[in-house]
Design a protein around this motif. Structure first.
Motif, PDB file in Angstrom:
ATOM      1  N   GLY A 189       0.808  -1.210   0.000  1.00 44.50           N
ATOM      2  CA  GLY A 189       0.000   0.000   0.000  1.00 44.50           C
ATOM      3  C   GLY A 189       0.844   1.264   0.000  1.00 44.50           C
ATOM      4  O   GLY A 189       0.545   2.233  -0.706  1.00 44.50           O
ATOM      5  N   LEU A 190       1.895   1.243   0.802  1.00 45.88           N
ATOM      6  CA  LEU A 190       2.782   2.401   0.848  1.00 45.88           C
ATOM      7  C   LEU A 190       3.432   2.647  -0.500  1.00 45.88           C
ATOM      8  O   LEU A 190       3.559   3.798  -0.956  1.00 45.88           O
ATOM      9  CB  LEU A 190       3.843   2.175   1.930  1.00 45.88           C
ATOM     10  N   ALA A 193       2.123   1.848  -3.444  1.00 43.25           N
ATOM     11  CA  ALA A 193       1.106   2.362  -4.357  1.00 43.25           C
ATOM     12  C   ALA A 193       0.893   3.848  -4.148  1.00 43.25           C
ATOM     13  O   ALA A 193       0.767   4.626  -5.112  1.00 43.25           O
ATOM     14  CB  ALA A 193      -0.197   1.594  -4.148  1.00 43.25           C
ATOM     15  N   VAL A 194       0.821   4.291  -2.905  1.00 41.63           N
ATOM     16  CA  VAL A 194       0.647   5.722  -2.618  1.00 41.63           C
ATOM     17  C   VAL A 194       1.810   6.535  -3.165  1.00 41.63           C
ATOM     18  O   VAL A 194       1.646   7.603  -3.750  1.00 41.63           O
ATOM     19  CB  VAL A 194       0.490   5.928  -1.098  1.00 41.63           C
ATOM     20  N   PHE A 195       2.991   5.999  -2.999  1.00 37.96           N
ATOM     21  CA  PHE A 195       4.176   6.718  -3.475  1.00 37.96           C
ATOM     22  C   PHE A 195       4.178   6.835  -5.001  1.00 37.96           C
ATOM     23  O   PHE A 195       4.510   7.862  -5.571  1.00 37.96           O
ATOM     24  CB  PHE A 195       5.428   5.986  -2.988  1.00 37.96           C
ATOM     25  N   THR A 196       3.752   5.739  -5.680  1.00 38.19           N
ATOM     26  CA  THR A 196       3.692   5.763  -7.149  1.00 38.19           C
ATOM     27  C   THR A 196       2.668   6.779  -7.634  1.00 38.19           C
ATOM     28  O   THR A 196       2.913   7.538  -8.597  1.00 38.19           O
ATOM     29  CB  THR A 196       3.343   4.363  -7.668  1.00 38.19           C
ATOM     30  N   CYS A 197       1.498   6.857  -7.011  1.00 37.46           N
ATOM     31  CA  CYS A 197       0.471   7.823  -7.379  1.00 37.46           C
ATOM     32  C   CYS A 197       0.947   9.247  -7.183  1.00 37.46           C
ATOM     33  O   CYS A 197       0.698  10.133  -8.016  1.00 37.46           O
ATOM     34  CB  CYS A 197      -0.798   7.557  -6.553  1.00 37.46           C
ATOM     35  N   TRP A 198       1.674   9.432  -6.093  1.00 32.47           N
ATOM     36  CA  TRP A 198       2.203  10.782  -5.832  1.00 32.47           C
ATOM     37  C   TRP A 198       3.199  11.209  -6.913  1.00 32.47           C
ATOM     38  O   TRP A 198       3.184  12.345  -7.385  1.00 32.47           O
ATOM     39  CB  TRP A 198       2.859  10.800  -4.456  1.00 32.47           C
ATOM     40  N   ARG A 212       1.200  12.204 -10.188  1.00 36.81           N
ATOM     41  CA  ARG A 212       0.559  13.516 -10.109  1.00 36.81           C
ATOM     42  C   ARG A 212       1.592  14.629 -10.181  1.00 36.81           C
ATOM     43  O   ARG A 212       1.351  15.672 -10.789  1.00 36.81           O
ATOM     44  CB  ARG A 212      -0.241  13.620  -8.812  1.00 36.81           C
TER      45      ARG A 212
END
Length: 348
Positions: free
Chosen positions: A269-270, A272-277, A280
């Motif tokens: 999960g961590l 995935a959040v980093f990849t999305c950031w 963007r």
């Protein structure tokens, strides 16, 4: 006659006072160095006038000389082969009357009674001191190993066997079995003593008793010379307790496995959040556009580069464009050779 008898009595008393054999006891461990004490407390001594003999007290020995000092010098001519290069006096103490002997690397054959004889030569040779030293050897036994049964919970009154072992001690040891619930002695069922080549002993003993609900047994190995008592204790253990321990171990293992799975999910999960950031952030950067110039017939004649502001701005910015004419369309008929050039901004 009475005068001669009195003088003879004085001579006997003088000899008894000057040559009383004192006895000392020395305990040494096998392989160590042992000091045999011999100290004369009298008037000032001169080594050149002395003879010091260390010898085995047993007169039946064929060779009895352990060490000899004659006129201030070691004399090895009559020394026993067994003691060659294994004895020495303390030279810095001799003139003070200390004739103690250091015996190196003692073995089981050195366990004897030794005699120190000091003789002084003046007008005649006389014995001025004599001491006997009893050398006893010892070696510590190893920590006892006590083995006992693993009982079922319903086996009260059943006969069980305990065993106790301890090795490499000297001399022979005493083995005691003790019931720790009331500190009573229990008779051993078996006792075996093994004599090793190096002179040490090992002991092995067993005990057979009927089980009780709170059974506590102790095995004690005693070395009398060293005044050592080594012991090992046994407390009742059952299969139920071992099964419970095994179940606890399995539960702990499952808990650790679940914790590992949760950690892996958290890391995914961590990530995935980093990849999305990152995505963007990258999309928010300024976009590049190219400027294209066309002639009047729609043919590309040149290219340029323009900038379109980010879509993240609070108010959108219109795309700028420009049309450049060399001449107006009304003048095309007059000057047909001239071409109209127009340009606008278009994305690459």
């Amino acid at each position: 006659m009475e005068t001669r008898g009195y003088r003879f009595l004085l001579l006997v008393l003088h000899i008894l006072n000057t040559a009383v054999a004192l006895e000392h006891k020395v305990i040494s461990k096998l392989g160590d160095n042992a000091t045999l004490n011999c100290t004369y407390q009298g008037r000032e001594l001169h080594l050149n006038n002395l003879r010091v003999y260390w010898q085995i007290a047993d007169d039946l020995e064929q060779c009895s000389v352990v060490h000899a000092l004659i006129s201030g010098q070691d004399n090895e001519s009559e020394q026993c082969i067994h003691f060659k290069n294994r004895t020495q006096l303390f030279w810095d103490r001799l003139e003070d009357g200390d004739f103690s002997l250091l015996l190196l690397n003692v073995s089981q054959s050195d366990e004897r009674t030794y005699k120190c004889v000091v003789m002084q030569k003046t007008e005649y040779t006389k014995m001025i001191h004599q001491t006997e030293v009893v050398l006893s050897l010892a070696a510590s036994y190893s920590q006892p190993i006590l083995s006992g049964p693993v009982r079922n919970g319903d086996s009260a009154g059943e006969e069980v066997t305990f065993s106790c072992r301890s090795n490499n001690g000297y001399p022979k040891a005493n083995v005691y079995w003790i019931n720790k619930t009331d500190n009573s002695l229990l008779p051993p069922s078996e006792l075996n003593i093994t004599h090793h080549a190096d002179g040490t002993y090992s002991v092995f003993s067993t005990l057979k008793v009927n089980t009780t609900s709170n059974m506590q047994i102790e095995c004690s190995v005693e070395n009398k010379i060293l005044q050592e008592n080594l012991s090992a204790n046994y407390k009742e253990q059952s299969n139920d307790s071992s099964t419970e321990s095994h179940q606890n171990l399995e539960r702990s293992g499952r808990g650790a496995q679940a914790a590992g799975i949760v950690s892996i999910v958290f890391l995914i999960g961590l990530l995935a959040v980093f990849t999305c950031w990152l995505w963007r952030r990258r999309s928010s950067k300024l976009a590049s556009y190219a400027a294209v110039s066309l002639d009047g017939e729609g043919q590309i004649v040149s290219r340029g580069v323009g900038i379109l502001n980010s879509a993240n701005e609070k108010e959108p910015t219109e795309t700028r464009f420009a049309i450049t004419k060399k001449k107006s369309f009304r003048n095309r008929k007059e000057e047909p050779q001239r071409r109209v050039t127009s340009s606008w901004w278009a994305p690459i």
